[in-house]
Write a protein that holds these residues in place. Structure first.
Motif, PDB file in Angstrom:
ATOM      1  N   ILE A 390       0.848  -1.187   0.000  1.00 29.90           N
ATOM      2  CA  ILE A 390       0.000   0.000   0.000  1.00 29.90           C
ATOM      3  C   ILE A 390       0.886   1.240   0.000  1.00 29.90           C
ATOM      4  O   ILE A 390       2.047   1.199   0.403  1.00 29.90           O
ATOM      5  N   SER A 391       0.332   2.361  -0.465  1.00 28.69           N
ATOM      6  CA  SER A 391       1.104   3.608  -0.548  1.00 28.69           C
ATOM      7  C   SER A 391       0.508   4.713   0.318  1.00 28.69           C
ATOM      8  O   SER A 391       1.088   5.794   0.410  1.00 28.69           O
ATOM      9  N   GLU A 392      -0.645   4.483   0.942  1.00 31.75           N
ATOM     10  CA  GLU A 392      -1.318   5.526   1.712  1.00 31.75           C
ATOM     11  C   GLU A 392      -0.549   5.868   2.986  1.00 31.75           C
ATOM     12  O   GLU A 392       0.174   5.039   3.541  1.00 31.75           O
ATOM     13  N   SER A 393      -0.734   7.096   3.474  1.00 30.77           N
ATOM     14  CA  SER A 393      -0.107   7.568   4.702  1.00 30.77           C
ATOM     15  C   SER A 393      -0.959   7.188   5.906  1.00 30.77           C
ATOM     16  O   SER A 393      -2.187   7.069   5.807  1.00 30.77           O
ATOM     17  N   PRO A 394      -0.335   7.022   7.091  1.00 30.28           N
ATOM     18  CA  PRO A 394      -1.079   6.581   8.274  1.00 30.28           C
ATOM     19  C   PRO A 394      -1.782   7.722   9.001  1.00 30.28           C
ATOM     20  O   PRO A 394      -1.444   8.886   8.846  1.00 30.28           O
ATOM     21  N   GLU A 395      -2.786   7.341   9.793  1.00 28.12           N
ATOM     22  CA  GLU A 395      -3.475   8.242  10.724  1.00 28.12           C
ATOM     23  C   GLU A 395      -3.182   7.755  12.133  1.00 28.12           C
ATOM     24  O   GLU A 395      -3.306   6.556  12.418  1.00 28.12           O
ATOM     25  N   ASN A 396      -2.773   8.632  13.053  1.00 32.38           N
ATOM     26  CA  ASN A 396      -2.471   8.244  14.424  1.00 32.38           C
ATOM     27  C   ASN A 396      -3.722   7.836  15.185  1.00 32.38           C
ATOM     28  O   ASN A 396      -4.843   8.246  14.850  1.00 32.38           O
ATOM     29  N   VAL A 397      -3.527   7.027  16.236  1.00 34.23           N
ATOM     30  CA  VAL A 397      -4.614   6.637  17.138  1.00 34.23           C
ATOM     31  C   VAL A 397      -4.422   7.383  18.443  1.00 34.23           C
ATOM     32  O   VAL A 397      -3.400   7.230  19.120  1.00 34.23           O
ATOM     33  N   SER A 398      -5.411   8.186  18.801  1.00 29.46           N
ATOM     34  CA  SER A 398      -5.317   8.977  20.029  1.00 29.46           C
ATOM     35  C   SER A 398      -5.389   8.062  21.241  1.00 29.46           C
ATOM     36  O   SER A 398      -6.247   7.186  21.323  1.00 29.46           O
ATOM     37  N   GLY A 399      -4.491   8.292  22.215  1.00 28.16           N
ATOM     38  CA  GLY A 399      -4.487   7.493  23.433  1.00 28.16           C
ATOM     39  C   GLY A 399      -3.418   6.425  23.450  1.00 28.16           C
ATOM     40  O   GLY A 399      -3.153   5.841  24.503  1.00 28.16           O
ATOM     41  N   THR A 400      -2.786   6.152  22.315  1.00 23.00           N
ATOM     42  CA  THR A 400      -1.683   5.208  22.255  1.00 23.00           C
ATOM     43  C   THR A 400      -0.761   5.609  21.126  1.00 23.00           C
ATOM     44  O   THR A 400      -1.204   6.075  20.071  1.00 23.00           O
ATOM     45  N   MET A 401       0.536   5.453  21.339  1.00 28.01           N
ATOM     46  CA  MET A 401       1.520   5.783  20.302  1.00 28.01           C
ATOM     47  C   MET A 401       1.905   4.545  19.483  1.00 28.01           C
ATOM     48  O   MET A 401       2.757   4.640  18.590  1.00 28.01           O
ATOM     49  N   ASP A 402       1.306   3.407  19.828  1.00 26.47           N
ATOM     50  CA  ASP A 402       1.698   2.157  19.161  1.00 26.47           C
ATOM     51  C   ASP A 402       0.907   1.869  17.897  1.00 26.47           C
ATOM     52  O   ASP A 402       1.240   0.933  17.175  1.00 26.47           O
ATOM     53  N   TRP A 403      -0.138   2.652  17.629  1.00 24.37           N
ATOM     54  CA  TRP A 403      -1.068   2.296  16.572  1.00 24.37           C
ATOM     55  C   TRP A 403      -1.241   3.406  15.550  1.00 24.37           C
ATOM     56  O   TRP A 403      -1.213   4.584  15.888  1.00 24.37           O
ATOM     57  N   VAL A 404      -1.439   3.037  14.316  1.00 27.77           N
ATOM     58  CA  VAL A 404      -1.856   3.932  13.247  1.00 27.77           C
ATOM     59  C   VAL A 404      -2.942   3.237  12.434  1.00 27.77           C
ATOM     60  O   VAL A 404      -3.116   2.021  12.520  1.00 27.77           O
ATOM     61  N   THR A 405      -3.684   4.015  11.634  1.00 28.55           N
ATOM     62  CA  THR A 405      -4.731   3.437  10.793  1.00 28.55           C
ATOM     63  C   THR A 405      -4.567   3.904   9.355  1.00 28.55           C
ATOM     64  O   THR A 405      -3.970   4.945   9.083  1.00 28.55           O
ATOM     65  N   TYR A 406      -5.106   3.129   8.418  1.00 30.82           N
ATOM     66  CA  TYR A 406      -5.067   3.443   6.988  1.00 30.82           C
ATOM     67  C   TYR A 406      -6.466   3.243   6.409  1.00 30.82           C
ATOM     68  O   TYR A 406      -7.245   2.440   6.910  1.00 30.82           O
ATOM     69  N   ARG A 407      -6.730   3.975   5.321  1.00 22.49           N
ATOM     70  CA  ARG A 407      -7.952   3.739   4.556  1.00 22.49           C
ATOM     71  C   ARG A 407      -7.582   3.579   3.085  1.00 22.49           C
ATOM     72  O   ARG A 407      -6.902   4.413   2.504  1.00 22.49           O
ATOM     73  N   LEU A 408      -8.035   2.469   2.485  1.00 22.16           N
ATOM     74  CA  LEU A 408      -7.650   2.099   1.118  1.00 22.16           C
ATOM     75  C   LEU A 408      -8.890   1.999   0.251  1.00 22.16           C
ATOM     76  O   LEU A 408      -9.917   1.488   0.689  1.00 22.16           O
ATOM     77  N   ASP A 409      -8.786   2.473  -0.984  1.00 20.97           N
ATOM     78  CA  ASP A 409      -9.939   2.534  -1.883  1.00 20.97           C
ATOM     79  C   ASP A 409      -9.783   1.599  -3.086  1.00 20.97           C
ATOM     80  O   ASP A 409      -8.670   1.222  -3.454  1.00 20.97           O
TER      81      ASP A 409
END
Length: 763
Positions: A390-409
């Motif tokens: 995948i090439s999309e950039s991550p979104e941070n998860v508030s409340g933890t620094m261990d997680w990010v999220t992605y959305r793919l189309d």
């Protein structure tokens, strides 16, 4: 065709909480109740697997059995019904009673995914079965809280038993809840007894305000493992808006205290997760901050939409002081009628790292729609979809620094998702006013201390014996404390406790595996082929196996039906009969085949000549053996027996044709055939060769009369067809060379017949 948008979200989860697997070799699908028949049209079970080896999945409900073959990259779907009632959807009259023909059990030799999908013009629903992880004895029920009556809103619970005489109780709900259907329960407890494979469904309608949310948090308990579906068919937060909100849940002991949910495409009303306590005084934290305390087990809170965080898309981090259920309500778009429900698993370090695959992600039946994928993972994970980075950039998860999220189309068809970290997947979508949500994921489970047996003469990989889903690459220690390879050799290793240790960076795995017994493998003998005569007495097939088989195995006929191993040739068919041991765990199943062929003499034989009865050349005879079960051989008169059913150059005369079974079954069958030969010419010239002419091979029983004529029809002689023949003389002396005619009258099959032809006299 209606436009259908779908969003799939993936959770790559890490914690020490035990999770559960939706990839298994057995799945249960209890019934669902929809208040209106108009909301139920075509509905399906979808099957997929990561197994490269094709295998058969069997779907059973009542006495109906359906089988489909699947393998990696080749999923399938099965139409279950097109209306209500069906094997999944109960009628009103089927509520509050044990049901033998409702609910589905799916089983296969390899692990597979199973999901249920339903659609109608204005509604859609999606439910993913959880395999053996769904089995439990204590559950808290979730459904969508409602606020008004609409003619097809309800709540329901569907329960399926996996063992006979299962005692089930439903309690801890509002005493004012009113249940629908005959024999509707009264009071504050519903008591049920079910046998294996039986189901039970209860439902309440929004005609009673206590039914809006009075059943949410209800407790289901049992004395033996059961499977539970819960939700609404249909529900909506307000007004006329409503859709299916359904899912299969897991028992209380398998939920956790750490979750990530991802916002769908709905508005602030539909996009709200529900947190439900399993114990009293449970603190709930949102994005790292204390939000509320749930006072009692079964209490719930809807978390306002404003707690989602993010820029390109939004997510929410939910933790708790004690284990909780999380039900997420979400929608495919801003239309509140597209609401769906996902049962969310807690984060785990022991999820699978691949979901292979979600079948037909852009279809329910013949309806096609678009899709998005949403991913939650650790910052160092690498994700691929259908084998592509995948090439999309991550979104941070508030409340933890261990997680990010992605959305793919832009994904459709079959979708496979893999990661370098543990993985889980969910989806939601809409089609006009129809929407759904479903959590489609590969789950893992925390490794546990356990014990196991090993099979003698086999090198056992101890890693595969650990309960749970540990990462490979750890270190093994033998009972003596020495380093061990992790492969148990019965010839040199001892019984005792073997330890496995691994620091994954996400969790420390430190589990003991006790080897308690070395099991002797069973011997199923050697394969053999036998022939049994049809007239023989019943035969114990065990005595026909070669080698030294163990007793106590299982016999199956060519159709796979178990029987006692006694073969009755008068009722059984030829084929492969299997003798094997299938439950001598941990040893592999063993079996051998006894090929049994029933043989007999033919019922009838038919003899065909390639010439008529009267012919001027030798005959060819072909024999057809009809009926019977044998392998036959053939005899002409007292000659040698032969495999071929054809005899050539057969001379004149009455011949006996015999047919017998090569294996000596039954008695030979015989028929006679007459071959009558008339010479084309004769030469009465005194050289003692061909001096007379006569017909050869006439049977005395034919009572033949023979007349000879000249070419003009004048009678020249009547001769005895059973004597030496005509010498070519007439009253005036020898007749000249010429063609002469003959007529023979004879009896065949009690009928008088005639034959006429000619021959040549040569001087």
């Amino acid at each position: 065709m209606a436009f259908f948008r779908i969003c799939i979200y993936v959770v790559l989860a890490f914690s020490s909480i035990e999770a559960y697997s939706q990839l298994g070799n057995k799945h249960w699908l209890p019934p669902i109740h929809s208040r209106s028949s108009e909301d139920v049209e075509d509905h399906y079970v979808y099957l997929s697997t990561p197994s490269e080896t094709p295998f058969e999945v069997t779907l059973r409900y009542g006495n109906t059995v359906i089988s489909r073959t699947i393998s990696a990259g080749i999923p399938t779907s099965i139409l279950i019904g097109a209306n209500k009632p069906s094997p999944i959807f109960t009628s009103d009259s089927e509520l509050n009673t044990p049901l033998e023909s409702k609910g589905i059990v799916l089983s296969g030799s390899e692990e597979f995914y199973a999901s249920f999908r339903v659609r109608s013009p204005a509604q859609a629903g999606y439910l993913t079965t959880k395999g053996e992880a769904a089995l439990g004895t204590s559950f808290r029920l979730g459904s969508l809280p409602q606020s008004s009556e609409v003619e097809d809103k309800n709540f329901f619970v569907g329960i399926m038993a996996t063992e006979d005489n299962t005692v089930i109780s439903i309690s801890d709900y509002n005493n004012n809840v009113v249940f629908e259907g005959p024999n509707s329960p009264l009071g504050n407890t519903i008591d049920i007894i079910l046998n294996e494979g039986e189901s039970y469904a209860v439902s309440g309608y929004t005609t009673n305000p206590a039914n809006y949310d009075g059943f949410i948090g209800a407790l289901v308990t049992s004395d033996k493992p059961i499977v539970v579906n819960t939700g609404n068919g249909l529900a909506g937060f307000q007004g006329q808006s409503r859709d299916y909100t359904i899912d299969q849940i897991v028992p209380v002991e398998d939920v956790g205290d750490e979750y990530v949910v991802i916002e769908g495409n709905g508005n602030s009303t539909t996009e709200r997760p529900m947190v439900m306590a399993t114990e009293a005084n449970t603190e709930v934290f949102i994005n790292g901050a204390l939000y509320t305390t749930l006072q009692n087990a079964g209490d719930y809170i809807l978390i306002p939409n404003g707690n989602y965080r993010g820029t390109s898309h939004r997510n929410m981090y939910i933790t708790s002081s004690k284990n909780v259920y999380v039900y997420q309500f979400l929608a495919g778009d801003g239309n509140e009628a597209t609401v769906g429900m996902n049962f969310i698993p807690p984060l785990s370090c022991f999820f699978q790292k691949e979901v292979d695959l979600i079948p037909e992600v852009d279809r329910i039946g013949n309806t096609t729609y678009e899709g998005d994928i949403i991913v939650t993972t650790r910052t160092d994970a690498e994700l691929t979809v259908n084998g592509n980075n995948i090439s999309e950039s991550p979104e941070n998860v508030s409340g933890t620094m261990d997680w990010v999220t992605y959305r793919l189309d832009g994904y459709s068809g079959n979708v496979s998702i893999a990661s370098t970290q543990p993985l889980a997947v969910g989806l939601f979508g809409f089609n006009g006013s129809a929407g759904f949500g479903g959590y489609y994921s590969g789950f893992g489970s925390i490794p546990k201390d356990s014990e196991t047996k090993v099979c003698d003469l086999v090198l056992t990989d101890l890693f595969e014996q650990i309960q749970g889903n540990p990462d490979p690459g750890g270190a093994w220690t033998a009972p003596s404390g020495a380093t061990h390879s992790g492969f148990f050799d019965p010839a040199s290793d001892v019984l005792g406790v073997y330890n496995y240790y691994l620091d994954t960076g996400c969790a420390i795995i430190d589990v003991d595996l006790e080897i308690t017994e070395v099991v002797t493998p069973k011997n199923s003998g050697n394969s053999n082929e036998i022939i049994v005569c049809l007239e023989s007495n019943p035969l114990n097939l065990f005595s026909q196996l070669l080698g030294t088989p163990d007793t106590g195995g299982v016999w199956m006929d060519p159709d796979g039906i178990v029987f006692d191993g006694v073969f009755d040739p008068s009722t059984f068919v030829s084929g492969d009969y299997t003798y094997g041991f299938y439950d001598n765990l941990p040893c592999e199943p063993v079996e051998n085949i006894l090929n049994v062929r029933v043989s007999s003499e033919p019922e009838t034989i038919e003899i065909n000549r390639d010439t008529p009865l009267f012919s001027n050349r030798f005959a060819t005879i072909e024999v057809n053996a009809e009926g019977g079960l044998g392998d036959y051989e053939y005899q002409l008169d007292e000659g040698f027996w032969q495999d071929e059913a054809i005899f050539e150059e057969v001379p004149s005369g009455t011949h006996t044709i015999s047919v017998r079974d090569k294996n000596g079954c039954g008695n030979p069958l015989s028929e006679t055939v007459d071959i009558v030969f008339y010479p084309s010419f004769f030469t009465p010239n005194g050289d003692n060769v061909n001096e007379t002419w006569n017909i050869e091979g006439l049977n005395v029983s034919m009572e033949a009369e023979l007349f000879i004529f000249d070419r003009y029809g004048a009678l020249l002689a009547q001769i005895d067809p059973y004597a030496s023949g005509w010498d070519g003389l007439h009253i005036n002396g020898p007749l000249p060379s010429n063609d002469y005619w003959f007529l023979v009258n004879y009896t065949e099959n009690a009928t008088r017949k005639s034959f006429k032809s000619h021959f040549t006299l040569k001087r």
